[in-house]
Motif scaffolding. Structure first.
Motif, short mmCIF file in Angstrom:
data_model
loop_
_atom_site.label_atom_id
_atom_site.label_comp_id
_atom_site.label_asym_id
_atom_site.label_seq_id
_atom_site.Cartn_x
_atom_site.Cartn_y
_atom_site.Cartn_z
N TRP A 3 0.82 -1.21 0.00
CA TRP A 3 0.00 0.00 0.00
C TRP A 3 0.86 1.26 0.00
O TRP A 3 0.48 2.28 -0.59
N VAL A 4 2.02 1.20 0.62
CA VAL A 4 2.96 2.33 0.56
C VAL A 4 3.46 2.50 -0.88
O VAL A 4 3.50 3.62 -1.40
N TYR A 5 3.81 1.38 -1.50
CA TYR A 5 4.25 1.43 -2.90
C TYR A 5 3.13 1.96 -3.80
O TYR A 5 3.40 2.68 -4.76
N LEU A 6 1.90 1.59 -3.49
CA LEU A 6 0.78 2.07 -4.29
C LEU A 6 0.64 3.59 -4.15
O LEU A 6 0.39 4.29 -5.14
N ALA A 7 0.81 4.10 -2.96
CA ALA A 7 0.74 5.56 -2.75
C ALA A 7 1.83 6.26 -3.55
O ALA A 7 1.57 7.30 -4.18
N ILE A 8 3.04 5.68 -3.55
CA ILE A 8 4.13 6.27 -4.34
C ILE A 8 3.79 6.23 -5.82
O ILE A 8 4.02 7.21 -6.55
N ALA A 9 3.23 5.12 -6.28
CA ALA A 9 2.84 4.99 -7.69
C ALA A 9 1.79 6.03 -8.06
O ALA A 9 1.86 6.64 -9.14
N ILE A 10 0.83 6.24 -7.19
CA ILE A 10 -0.25 7.20 -7.45
C ILE A 10 0.32 8.62 -7.54
O ILE A 10 0.03 9.37 -8.48
N VAL A 11 1.11 9.00 -6.55
CA VAL A 11 1.68 10.35 -6.54
C VAL A 11 2.57 10.56 -7.77
O VAL A 11 2.51 11.61 -8.42
N SER A 12 3.36 9.55 -8.12
CA SER A 12 4.23 9.66 -9.30
C SER A 12 3.41 9.81 -10.57
O SER A 12 3.76 10.60 -11.46
N GLU A 13 2.33 9.06 -10.67
CA GLU A 13 1.47 9.15 -11.86
C GLU A 13 0.83 10.53 -11.96
O GLU A 13 0.73 11.10 -13.05
N VAL A 14 0.42 11.09 -10.84
CA VAL A 14 -0.18 12.42 -10.83
C VAL A 14 0.86 13.46 -11.25
O VAL A 14 0.58 14.35 -12.07
N ILE A 15 2.06 13.35 -10.72
CA ILE A 15 3.14 14.26 -11.12
C ILE A 15 3.41 14.12 -12.62
O ILE A 15 3.56 15.12 -13.34
N GLY A 16 3.46 12.89 -13.11
CA GLY A 16 3.68 12.66 -14.53
C GLY A 16 2.60 13.28 -15.40
O GLY A 16 2.89 13.87 -16.45
N THR A 17 1.37 13.16 -14.97
CA THR A 17 0.26 13.72 -15.74
C THR A 17 0.30 15.24 -15.74
O THR A 17 0.06 15.89 -16.78
N LEU A 18 0.62 15.84 -14.59
CA LEU A 18 0.74 17.29 -14.54
C LEU A 18 1.91 17.77 -15.42
O LEU A 18 1.80 18.79 -16.11
N ALA A 19 3.00 17.03 -15.40
CA ALA A 19 4.14 17.38 -16.24
C ALA A 19 3.80 17.19 -17.72
O ALA A 19 4.28 17.95 -18.57
N LEU A 20 2.97 16.21 -18.02
CA LEU A 20 2.54 16.00 -19.40
C LEU A 20 1.79 17.23 -19.91
O LEU A 20 2.02 17.70 -21.03
N LYS A 21 0.92 17.76 -19.08
CA LYS A 21 0.20 18.99 -19.44
C LYS A 21 1.19 20.14 -19.64
O LYS A 21 1.10 20.87 -20.63
N ALA A 22 2.15 20.26 -18.72
CA ALA A 22 3.12 21.35 -18.79
C ALA A 22 4.10 21.19 -19.96
O ALA A 22 4.69 22.17 -20.41
N SER A 23 4.27 19.96 -20.44
CA SER A 23 5.23 19.73 -21.52
C SER A 23 4.77 20.30 -22.86
O SER A 23 5.57 20.44 -23.78
N ASN A 24 3.48 20.60 -22.96
CA ASN A 24 2.92 21.18 -24.19
C ASN A 24 3.28 20.34 -25.41
O ASN A 24 3.94 20.79 -26.34
N GLY A 25 2.87 19.07 -25.33
CA GLY A 25 3.14 18.17 -26.45
C GLY A 25 4.61 17.78 -26.55
O GLY A 25 5.13 17.62 -27.64
N PHE A 26 5.25 17.65 -25.42
CA PHE A 26 6.69 17.31 -25.32
C PHE A 26 7.58 18.35 -25.99
O PHE A 26 8.66 18.04 -26.47
N SER A 27 7.14 19.61 -26.00
CA SER A 27 7.95 20.67 -26.58
C SER A 27 8.78 21.41 -25.53
O SER A 27 9.64 22.22 -25.88
N HIS A 28 8.55 21.13 -24.25
CA HIS A 28 9.35 21.71 -23.16
C HIS A 28 10.16 20.58 -22.53
O HIS A 28 9.59 19.65 -21.94
#
Length: 109
Positions: A3-28
């Motif tokens: 469950w600790v690993y799952l929490a880390i996976a969830i937080v990492s996925e959320v960070i990845g998704t927010l970064a995906l938005k900020a990447s502007n189509g992988f242009s940043h």
């Protein structure tokens, strides 16, 4: 530890998704790098989770929590306010995760 690993996976996925938005189509490059690293971390920890937590439960919690967190953060940071239908849908997702975790016997090891 599953469950600790799952929490880390969830937080990492959320960070990845927010970064995906900020990447502007992988242009940043910085946001794109954060996105890729965060998703790699998320999938690595999810792979550890499914060693001890049934895959259906792990995926339901991972995706459900991710949806709720991303929707909440998007509402605050990006002013992407969910409408009533979206809120009802999110509530149903949360209810589904609870039902799986609390009542389903088919999701046990």
């Amino acid at each position: 530890m599953g469950w600790v690993y799952l929490a880390i996976a969830i937080v990492s996925e959320v960070i990845g998704t927010l970064a995906l938005k900020a990447s502007n189509g992988f242009s940043h490059s910085v946001a794109s790098t954060v996105c890729i690293v965060a998703y790699c971390i998320a999938f690595y920890f999810l792979s550890l989770v499914v060693k001890t937590v049934p895959v259906g439960v792990a995926y339901a919690v991972w995706s459900g929590a991710g949806i709720v967190l991303i929707t909440s953060i998007a509402a605050l940071w990006f002013k992407q306010i969910p409408d009533l239908a979206a809120l009802i849908g999110i509530a149903l997702i949360i209810a589904g995760v609870v039902v799986i975790n609390v009542f389903s016997k088919s999701m046990s090891h």
